[in-house]
Write a protein that holds these residues in place. Structure first.
Motif, PDB file in Angstrom:
ATOM      1  N   PRO A  74       0.841  -1.203   0.000  1.00 23.49           N
ATOM      2  CA  PRO A  74       0.000   0.000   0.000  1.00 23.49           C
ATOM      3  C   PRO A  74       0.880   1.258   0.000  1.00 23.49           C
ATOM      4  O   PRO A  74       1.945   1.273   0.630  1.00 23.49           O
ATOM      5  CB  PRO A  74      -0.793  -0.103   1.299  1.00 23.49           C
ATOM      6  N   ASP A  75       0.448   2.277  -0.700  1.00 19.98           N
ATOM      7  CA  ASP A  75       1.250   3.498  -0.812  1.00 19.98           C
ATOM      8  C   ASP A  75       1.599   4.108   0.546  1.00 19.98           C
ATOM      9  O   ASP A  75       2.656   4.707   0.700  1.00 19.98           O
ATOM     10  CB  ASP A  75       0.537   4.527  -1.692  1.00 19.98           C
ATOM     11  N   ARG A  76       0.753   3.933   1.555  1.00 16.31           N
ATOM     12  CA  ARG A  76       1.051   4.492   2.883  1.00 16.31           C
ATOM     13  C   ARG A  76       2.268   3.827   3.515  1.00 16.31           C
ATOM     14  O   ARG A  76       2.859   4.367   4.448  1.00 16.31           O
ATOM     15  CB  ARG A  76      -0.165   4.393   3.800  1.00 16.31           C
ATOM     16  N   LEU A  77       2.686   2.655   2.977  1.00 17.82           N
ATOM     17  CA  LEU A  77       3.863   1.944   3.477  1.00 17.82           C
ATOM     18  C   LEU A  77       4.963   1.851   2.426  1.00 17.82           C
ATOM     19  O   LEU A  77       5.930   1.102   2.595  1.00 17.82           O
ATOM     20  CB  LEU A  77       3.475   0.526   3.937  1.00 17.82           C
ATOM     21  N   ALA A  78       4.838   2.611   1.351  1.00 13.59           N
ATOM     22  CA  ALA A  78       5.787   2.519   0.233  1.00 13.59           C
ATOM     23  C   ALA A  78       7.214   2.910   0.631  1.00 13.59           C
ATOM     24  O   ALA A  78       8.156   2.552  -0.077  1.00 13.59           O
ATOM     25  CB  ALA A  78       5.314   3.373  -0.943  1.00 13.59           C
ATOM     26  N   ASP A  79       7.378   3.599   1.754  1.00 19.54           N
ATOM     27  CA  ASP A  79       8.734   3.922   2.237  1.00 19.54           C
ATOM     28  C   ASP A  79       9.538   2.659   2.519  1.00 19.54           C
ATOM     29  O   ASP A  79      10.760   2.726   2.622  1.00 19.54           O
ATOM     30  CB  ASP A  79       8.667   4.758   3.517  1.00 19.54           C
ATOM     31  N   ALA A  80       8.878   1.523   2.645  1.00 15.74           N
ATOM     32  CA  ALA A  80       9.563   0.257   2.910  1.00 15.74           C
ATOM     33  C   ALA A  80      10.274  -0.281   1.661  1.00 15.74           C
ATOM     34  O   ALA A  80      11.122  -1.155   1.771  1.00 15.74           O
ATOM     35  CB  ALA A  80       8.567  -0.786   3.413  1.00 15.74           C
ATOM     36  N   ILE A  81       9.941   0.250   0.501  1.00 14.50           N
ATOM     37  CA  ILE A  81      10.562  -0.200  -0.746  1.00 14.50           C
ATOM     38  C   ILE A  81      11.836   0.601  -0.962  1.00 14.50           C
ATOM     39  O   ILE A  81      11.790   1.823  -1.079  1.00 14.50           O
ATOM     40  CB  ILE A  81       9.610  -0.027  -1.946  1.00 14.50           C
ATOM     41  N   PRO A  82      12.986  -0.071  -1.001  1.00 13.01           N
ATOM     42  CA  PRO A  82      14.248   0.659  -1.192  1.00 13.01           C
ATOM     43  C   PRO A  82      14.287   1.387  -2.538  1.00 13.01           C
ATOM     44  O   PRO A  82      13.718   0.908  -3.523  1.00 13.01           O
ATOM     45  CB  PRO A  82      15.319  -0.447  -1.155  1.00 13.01           C
ATOM     46  N   SER A  83      14.951   2.527  -2.549  1.00 19.01           N
ATOM     47  CA  SER A  83      15.087   3.252  -3.813  1.00 19.01           C
ATOM     48  C   SER A  83      15.902   2.392  -4.780  1.00 19.01           C
ATOM     49  O   SER A  83      16.758   1.609  -4.370  1.00 19.01           O
ATOM     50  CB  SER A  83      15.751   4.609  -3.595  1.00 19.01           C
ATOM     51  N   GLY A  84      15.604   2.533  -6.030  1.00 20.88           N
ATOM     52  CA  GLY A  84      16.295   1.759  -7.050  1.00 20.88           C
ATOM     53  C   GLY A  84      15.531   0.520  -7.488  1.00 20.88           C
ATOM     54  O   GLY A  84      15.854  -0.072  -8.515  1.00 20.88           O
ATOM     55  N   ILE A  85      14.527   0.107  -6.708  1.00 23.03           N
ATOM     56  CA  ILE A  85      13.712  -1.035  -7.117  1.00 23.03           C
ATOM     57  C   ILE A  85      12.580  -0.503  -7.992  1.00 23.03           C
ATOM     58  O   ILE A  85      11.832   0.383  -7.569  1.00 23.03           O
ATOM     59  CB  ILE A  85      13.162  -1.798  -5.895  1.00 23.03           C
ATOM     60  N   PRO A  86      12.460  -1.032  -9.211  1.00 23.40           N
ATOM     61  CA  PRO A  86      11.405  -0.553 -10.120  1.00 23.40           C
ATOM     62  C   PRO A  86      10.010  -0.821  -9.551  1.00 23.40           C
ATOM     63  O   PRO A  86       9.704  -1.940  -9.133  1.00 23.40           O
ATOM     64  CB  PRO A  86      11.625  -1.346 -11.408  1.00 23.40           C
ATOM     65  N   VAL A  87       9.192   0.224  -9.538  1.00 24.79           N
ATOM     66  CA  VAL A  87       7.828   0.162  -9.021  1.00 24.79           C
ATOM     67  C   VAL A  87       6.876   0.458 -10.158  1.00 24.79           C
ATOM     68  O   VAL A  87       7.125   1.343 -10.974  1.00 24.79           O
ATOM     69  CB  VAL A  87       7.638   1.194  -7.883  1.00 24.79           C
TER      70      VAL A  87
END
Length: 171
Positions: A74-87
């Motif tokens: 969920p976008d409210r938890l998207a900070d958990a996705i490290p930068s550089g990973i294609p979304v």
């Protein structure tokens, strides 16, 4: 053709169940380390994907069925996705960030998303009668994790600000 599709879907459901049986103890342990009740972290397998929850709050969707294996946060938890990973985003799921599923990255993303979900539980009260003991310990010491999660002072202590007791650093 339909039989092949059904077999592929069944195999995917089994993969999801195996992954969940591996990841759930890790997520429950991570939750416990943040004073959350491990029983509040649950998983469900549905018709299209499996889901992981903290209480009633969705942490992630996992789909290992068919050819496309994905992890949706969920976008409210998207900070958990490290930068550089294609979304990617789907028009039908605008509130989710979707990434390709790779078990090596999924584990750390799910752990981070679980901890974010725990930290973002809205406060329901500012502090309890243990505020002096919590201040002295620099963390919430309430023995009931369900109540501890709802304490606003717990977040303040976590930020390093202490209003009371021997460790007081706010005048």
């Amino acid at each position: 053709m339909d039989e092949q599709f059904d077999l592929l879907m069944d195999a995917g459901i089994q993969q999801e169940k195996i992954f969940l049986s591996t990841i759930m103890p890790l997520l429950k342990n991570a939750g416990s380390s943040h004073n959350a009740d491990p029983d509040d972290i649950t998983a469900r397998t549905g018709e299209s994907y499996s889901s992981i929850y903290f209480r009633a709050s969705l942490i992630a969707r996992i789909r290992l069925r068919g050819k496309l294996h994905t992890l949706s946060i969920p976008d409210r938890l998207a900070d958990a996705i490290p930068s550089g990973i294609p979304v990617s985003k789907l028009a039908s799921e605008k509130q989710f960030s979707r990434i390709s599923f790779h078990e090596s990255t999924a584990v750390s993303i799910l752990e981070s998303a679980t901890l974010l979900a725990i930290e973002r539980v809205p406060k329901e009260f500012d502090c309890c009668s243990r505020y002096i003991q919590c201040s002295d310990a620099k963390v919430c010491i309430h023995p009931d994790p369900k109540l501890s999660m709802l304490c606003g002072y717990r977040r303040i202590l976590k930020s390093g600000r202490i209003f009371y007791g021997e460790n007081r650093n706010i005048k």
